[in-house]
Motif scaffolding. Structure first.
Motif, PDB file in Angstrom:
ATOM      1  N   VAL A 111       0.811  -1.232   0.000  1.00 17.82           N
ATOM      2  CA  VAL A 111       0.000   0.000   0.000  1.00 17.82           C
ATOM      3  C   VAL A 111       0.836   1.268   0.000  1.00 17.82           C
ATOM      4  O   VAL A 111       0.297   2.362  -0.206  1.00 17.82           O
ATOM      5  N   SER A 142      -5.589   1.199   5.331  1.00 16.65           N
ATOM      6  CA  SER A 142      -5.046   0.999   3.986  1.00 16.65           C
ATOM      7  C   SER A 142      -5.447   2.130   3.037  1.00 16.65           C
ATOM      8  O   SER A 142      -4.624   2.622   2.253  1.00 16.65           O
ATOM      9  N   LEU A 192      -0.358   0.951   8.931  1.00 15.18           N
ATOM     10  CA  LEU A 192      -1.244  -0.117   8.458  1.00 15.18           C
ATOM     11  C   LEU A 192      -1.589  -1.058   9.613  1.00 15.18           C
ATOM     12  O   LEU A 192      -0.767  -1.293  10.500  1.00 15.18           O
TER      13      LEU A 192
END
Length: 535
Positions: free
Chosen positions: A123, A143, A156
């Motif tokens: 990500v 995310s 995250l």
């Protein structure tokens, strides 16, 4: 508290045994030749799990790396790098218990931090992964904000509780989360190796994986050799010792080379399956495959103005004679597609779209009427370009489409480019109409329908608030079937694509090669599960 896949030691033993598919029967003798040569249509673009975006690249990555779970030939989950998992009462915290004996191909232990690094890397905008959105679909905490650049990747919702315990926190529950962990974008990578070699980390001699095979040779992505990884946790039960991936753009040439004994797996050229099934009944097979073949319309600012008109898009879709494509061109068990999601997706009821109920004469008449309403006729013909990547099959279908559309007064120019250039053109939205195929990343309808979500992969640039709302509602619905049907009906009404056919893959495989999947609609395969028998 616990809802574990392999909660007890007993269950762990049972499912671990199921994972060892390379298990010859008592009446089978192994061949001295345990090499597999596997055909690729296009040169491999990357072996980086977080950067790969095509099916053939996933076949390679699945041999070099191993995710939390693998699949059987029937598509059932079995242990991979994880032996089991627990899930919290609110279904938002998953705790994976990793296999303590797992090692990288350089002998280093595989740890939870390797998964944390890979999932954060996916990500991180710095990675520029075209699959970053997949982790959004997994609903991993933060995310979306990280992809948007509003939070660092370190925020995250993943963490290493200890070396062998990997924890994932979701924004909200999704019932198919575990299914999604078999996708290659979620596979671990070795941080030290990536940071040492940078963009060169996937080259032979540099690449370090945790899969059953290691990379020993790579000639421009066209001739790739993998050899058995002695550090793989189940190396003793891995029978195939060498896998060679060889790219040949021409399916007819690939078939000839198969018949000459140079390939152990090829997909058949369009129209060849009936003849070859009769001549080679124990080698020719048509297997289910969760993919939909389609033409995408470029609805972005770079796309032609004509395609902004839904009447034009509907006319082009209606005029596509799908029966001619599957009965006269592909001839390998494919089914005509009048919707997007693969018809045999688990727990999915295919939608009934209005135009699927008409015969082709009715569709053509409606297409002409819509074009006239949009201002196009013989005196003012619509001019468009249809792009496709190099393949005789794609060419045959494109030529047929050109004729179907000519019959309703549309002039189409064909544009063929090799795969890497073609894929870049799709990503950059430099096309009018583009050949496309989407294959399921996991066996649930959202793997198709999320593609057209605003911000999804969505190369055509389609965006609909109503569509996004239906997909958002599906995430928390007890039964998302109604939301999925609504999404499909919106696609049929807005027509951002021309669905053409649902895949069945006609292939040739020597009778002595055992273990390739025939019932798993995702067609995920693992070299470690294959073996060759003696004649």
């Amino acid at each position: 508290m616990k809802k574990a896949l392999l909660l007890s030691a007993c269950m762990g033993l049972i499912l671990s045994t199921q994972a060892l598919a390379a298990n010859p029967g008592p009446d089978e003798t192994l061949s001295d030749n345990q090499k597999l040569t596997y055909w690729l249509l296009d040169a491999n673009k990357t072996k980086d799990p977080q950067k790969n975006s095509d099916v053939e690249g996933s076949h390679i990555a699945r041999q070099l790396f191993e995710g939390l779970f693998n699949q059987t030939n029937e598509g059932e989950l079995v242990p991979g790098a994880a032996l089991s998992y627990d899930v919290s009462d609110d279904q938002t915290v998953y705790t994976f218990h990793l296999r303590p004996e797992a090692k990288w191909s350089n002998g280093d232990p595989v740890t939870a931090n390797d998964f944390v690094y890979a999932w954060q890397r996916l990500v991180d905008p710095a990675t520029a992964s075209t699959y970053a959105w997949y982790e959004e679909l997994m609903n991993v905490k933060n995310s979306s904000a990280i992809i948007a650049g509003d939070l660092p990747a370190s925020e995250l919702g993943v963490k290493a509780v200890d070396d062998h315990t990997f924890e994932v926190t979701l924004e909200s529950p999704i019932p198919y989360f575990i299914k999604m962990t078999t996708h290659t974008s979620t596979f671990p990578v070795n941080k030290a190796v990536v940071e040492e070699y940078g963009e060169q980390w996937t080259l032979p001699g540099n690449l370090v994986g945790n899969g059953a095979y290691k990379l020993t040779e790579d000639k421009l992505g066209q001739d790739i050799t993998l050899e058995k990884n002695p550090y793989y946790w189940d190396s003793d039960n891995t029978v195939i010792d060498t896998i060679n991936f060889l790219a040949v753009n021409d399916k007819n040439q690939a078939l000839n080379r198969y018949l000459a004994g140079e390939f152990d797996y090829v997909e058949l050229p369009a129209g060849q399956f009936p003849r070859l099934k009769e001549e080679y009944p124990d080698q020719a097979h048509s297997v289910p495959r969760s993919c939909t073949y389609a033409y995408l319309f470029n609805l972005s600012d770079k796309g032609p103005e004509a395609l902004k008109d839904v009447r034009v898009r509907k006319a082009l879709s209606y005029a596509m004679n799908r029966d001619v494509v599957v009965n006269n061109i592909t001839r390998g068990g494919q089914k005509p597609a009048y919707s997007w999601t693969y018809y045999a997706t688990a727990d999915f009821d295919p939608p009934v779209t209005d135009y699927s109920q008409w015969d082709q004469k009715e569709r053509n008449e409606k297409a002409v009427e819509l074009l006239k309403e949009a201002g196009y006729d013989k005196n003012n013909p619509l001019e468009l370009t249809l792009s496709y990547n190099t393949s005789d099959d794609h060419k045959k279908i494109a030529i047929a489409a050109q004729q179907f559309w000519k019959a309703i007064g549309v002039n189409v120019t064909l544009n063929n480019t090799e795969w890497k250039v073609y894929l870049d053109n799709l990503k950059n939205k430099e096309f009018d109409i583009g050949r496309y195929a989407w294959c399921g990343d996991y066996d649930e309808a959202s793997t198709y329908l999320d593609y057209f979500r605003s911000g999804g992969m969505n190369y055509g640039g389609f965006s609909s608030d109503e569509y996004d709302a239906a997909m958002k509602a599906s995430l928390t619905a007890e039964d998302p079937a109604a939301d999925y049907d609504k999404a499909e009906q919106i696609l049929a009404e807005e027509m951002p694509l021309v669905p053409i056919y649902f895949y069945a893959t006609p292939v040739m495989v020597p009778a002595d090669v055992k273990g390739l999947p025939v019932e798993n609609v995702l067609q995920n395969w693992y070299g470690k599960d294959l073996y060759r028998t003696a004649e």
